[in-house]
Design an enzyme around this catalytic site. Structure first.
Site, PDB file in Angstrom:
ATOM      1  N   LYS A  19       0.828  -1.366  -0.082  1.00  0.00           N
ATOM      2  CA  LYS A  19       0.166   0.015  -0.004  1.00  0.00           C
ATOM      3  C   LYS A  19       0.943   1.164   0.001  1.00  0.00           C
ATOM      4  CE  LYS A  19      -1.302   1.550   3.925  1.00  0.00           C
ATOM      5  NZ  LYS A  19      -1.419   2.918   4.535  1.00  0.00           N
ATOM      6  N   ASN A  20       1.746   1.260   0.895  1.00  0.00           N
ATOM      7  CA  ASN A  20       2.689   2.595   1.012  1.00  0.00           C
ATOM      8  C   ASN A  20       3.608   2.726  -0.227  1.00  0.00           C
ATOM      9  OD1 ASN A  20       1.237   3.275   3.137  1.00  0.00           O
ATOM     10  ND2 ASN A  20       2.694   2.516   4.688  1.00  0.00           N
ATOM     11  N   ARG A  90      -3.989  11.167   4.522  1.00  0.00           N
ATOM     12  CA  ARG A  90      -2.993  12.358   4.639  1.00  0.00           C
ATOM     13  C   ARG A  90      -1.794  12.076   3.498  1.00  0.00           C
ATOM     14  NH1 ARG A  90      -1.368  14.454   8.983  1.00  0.00           N
ATOM     15  NH2 ARG A  90       0.795  14.272   8.187  1.00  0.00           N
ATOM     16  N   CYS A 114      -3.662  13.280  13.062  1.00  0.00           N
ATOM     17  CA  CYS A 114      -4.229  12.215  12.958  1.00  0.00           C
ATOM     18  C   CYS A 114      -4.191  11.539  14.267  1.00  0.00           C
ATOM     19  CB  CYS A 114      -3.893  11.477  11.700  1.00  0.00           C
ATOM     20  SG  CYS A 114      -2.305  10.518  11.851  1.00  0.00           S
ATOM     21  N   ARG A 119       1.948  14.871  13.162  1.00  0.00           N
ATOM     22  CA  ARG A 119       2.356  14.385  11.945  1.00  0.00           C
ATOM     23  C   ARG A 119       2.263  15.956  11.146  1.00  0.00           C
ATOM     24  NH1 ARG A 119      -0.211   8.972   9.754  1.00  0.00           N
ATOM     25  NH2 ARG A 119       1.820   9.316   8.577  1.00  0.00           N
ATOM     26  N   ASP A 305       5.159   0.559  11.843  1.00  0.00           N
ATOM     27  CA  ASP A 305       4.105  -0.030  11.430  1.00  0.00           C
ATOM     28  C   ASP A 305       3.751  -1.387  11.935  1.00  0.00           C
ATOM     29  OD1 ASP A 305       3.201   2.245  10.185  1.00  0.00           O
ATOM     30  OD2 ASP A 305       3.885   1.962   8.260  1.00  0.00           O
ATOM     31  N   ILE A 327       9.034   7.125  16.716  1.00  0.00           N
ATOM     32  CA  ILE A 327       8.607   7.572  15.200  1.00  0.00           C
ATOM     33  C   ILE A 327       7.198   8.556  15.793  1.00  0.00           C
ATOM     34  CG2 ILE A 327       8.177   7.478  12.861  1.00  0.00           C
ATOM     35  CD1 ILE A 327      10.712   6.109  13.600  1.00  0.00           C
ATOM     36  N   ARG A 397      -8.727   0.306   5.077  1.00  0.00           N
ATOM     37  CA  ARG A 397      -7.768   1.118   4.398  1.00  0.00           C
ATOM     38  C   ARG A 397      -6.474   0.468   3.761  1.00  0.00           C
ATOM     39  NH1 ARG A 397      -6.298   6.168   7.697  1.00  0.00           N
ATOM     40  NH2 ARG A 397      -4.983   6.439   5.857  1.00  0.00           N
TER      41      ARG A 397
END
Ligand code: EPZ
Length: 416
Positions: A19-20, A90, A114, A119, A305, A327, A397
């Site tokens: 996805k990213n 975002r 968020c 962020r 993640d 992070i 998502r």
């Protein structure tokens, strides 16, 4: 989503495209008037749908069939990303660099905070300013102008950022002269984007290192590119098998992108092997898992993640594990929900000590962001009795066919 816990996972799980990476590759399509053909695109993800909606709003044509997507930005006639589209996702901020580089102007809504933290996007803005863009922030929008085009610049990031590295790398492909990105992020998704840009005619060196050099060109052309496998999806299923026990083949994955996780799982007592492009993961449920510590860091460190999922695993380890999140400032929202299922976790600042318990018990829980949600799914898979997870739109998502993939390996899970 309802889960009946206590079943070991056995079988085969096909890993989807990342996805990213996919979301940024779609933005790269804006850099050229010619068609970009992407394969191994993750299917039926809400974030991909939102990005599609945004590109279509800008005037691009998008054709999709199964895991294929063709993007043609030859007819783009808008340069703004409105609040209504950006607030859903975002990552829309990643159209800023490409639009500005190709059209000399872009207007993108400021994303706002968020669930996982504030962020900010200051690194994106400062970098584009260093490349000669005039940027004003008005009425909640970033308005960027570079009527005579962007200029190459040396940009030293004060903090490692995946998104800022990507935005500036894309912008620099069409700038005049050389751009150097120092203290750049090194995530595999950035290298995947860079490799696609190179195939489109960009001149980029240093991908996968902390210094990326980009020599601007006049224009980019179309190409075909296969999206890199999703390392976070892969890691999530690896942790699932570690928790439930069993034996699973993860098809078309990249073990080399998960070295930090694999080392920690092995330390906890999980067996992991590679077979070509597949990862084989197994654990004998009779053998207890051992507690081990993790600290999230930019790649190649332990990914933020996967922090929530790993924490779920620690709740059932022998001994304790310390989880430090460096992070994002607010990424422990799964903790109170895991506690409702019987976990023993104490949070202090950006660290959490997780003391192993004998079992988790099913409960009704609430998901707060994508990775926290899937951590609760993992907890449900191993808990005694029934777990019901509310607000599962977060899961949709980012995890393609989560229910189908887990069910095929023996999990009792359904979307209700
Ligand atoms: C990407 O977000 C991922 N999202 C995130 O995955 C991931 O958690 C994150 O990288 C870190 O690996 C996508 O790729 C779409 P950053 P990004 O810029 O690019 C601060 C998921 O679940 N920062 O590397 O937004 C920031 O606040 C998502 O799939 C600034 O201060 O992350 C954070 O503390 C969640 N100023 C740190 O840097 C800036 O201008 C790293 O963020 C930009 C970032």
């Amino acid at each position: 989503m309802r889960i009946e816990g206590g079943r070991a996972l056995n079988g085969v799980i096909p890993i989807s495209g990342a996805k990213n990476a996919a979301l940024k590759l779609m933005c790269a399509g804006l850099l050229s008037a010619a068609t970009l053909r992407l394969s191994n695109m993750p299917n039926s993800l809400r974030d991909i749908d939102s990005q599609t909606e945004l590109l279509e709003y800008l005037g691009a044509t998008i054709a999709r069939e199964n895991d294929l997507m063709a993007i043609n930005a030859g007819s783009v006639d808008k340069i703004d990303a409105p609040y209504d589209l950006v607030r859903k996702m975002r990552t829309s901020i990643l159209v800023l660099g490409p639009l500005l580089a190709r059209f000399g102007e872009a207007k993108v809504s400021l994303p706002g905070g968020c669930a996982i933290g504030t962020r900010p996007v200051d690194l994106h803005i400062d970098g584009l300013r260093a490349m000669g863009a005039e940027i004003t922030l008005e009425h909640g929008y970033i308005h960027a102008l570079a009527k005579d085009g962007l200029q190459g610049a040396k940009i030293i990031f004060p903090k490692v950022s995946v998104g800022a590295t990507e935005n500036l790398m894309m912008a620099a492909t069409l700038a005049k002269g050389e751009t150097v990105l120092a203290n750049a992020a090194r995530e595999p998704e950035i290298s995947d984007l860079g490799e696609c840009l190179i195939k489109m005619g960009a001149k980029i060196e240093g991908l996968g290192t902390a210094t990326i050099r980009i020599e601007g060109v006049d224009r980019l052309h179309g190409t075909a590119h296969e999206v890199v496998p999703d390392r976070i999806e892969t890691g999530t299923y690896m942790i699932a098998v570690a928790l439930t026990g069993g034996n699973v083949r993860l098809k078309n994955a990249r073990a080399d992108h998960l070295a930090a996780l694999i080392a920690r799982l092995q330390k906890a007592g999980v067996d992991i092997a590679e077979d070509g492009a597949d990862i084989l993961i197994s654990r004998d449920p009779a053998q207890p898992l051992r507690g081990t510590d993790i600290m999230t860091e930019p790649y190649p460190g332990f990914p933020t993640d996967l922090q929530a999922q790993f924490m779920t695993m620690l709740t059932l380890c022998e001994g304790a594990g310390l989880v430090s999140e460096t992070i994002f400032e607010n990424r422990f929202m799964h903790v109170p929900e895991l506690a409702r299922m019987g976990a023993d976790i104490t949070v202090h600042g950006n660290s959490a000590i997780v003391r192993g318990v004998k079992k988790l018990t099913g409960a009704e829980v609430m998901a707060t962001d994508l990775r926290a949600s899937v951590a609760l799914v993992l907890a449900g898979l191993v808990a005694d009795g029934e777990t019901v997870i509310n607000r599962i739109y977060h899961l949709e998502r980012g995890y393609e066919d989560l229910v189908g993939k887990l069910s095929a390996c023996g999990a009792v899970i359904q979307r209700i």
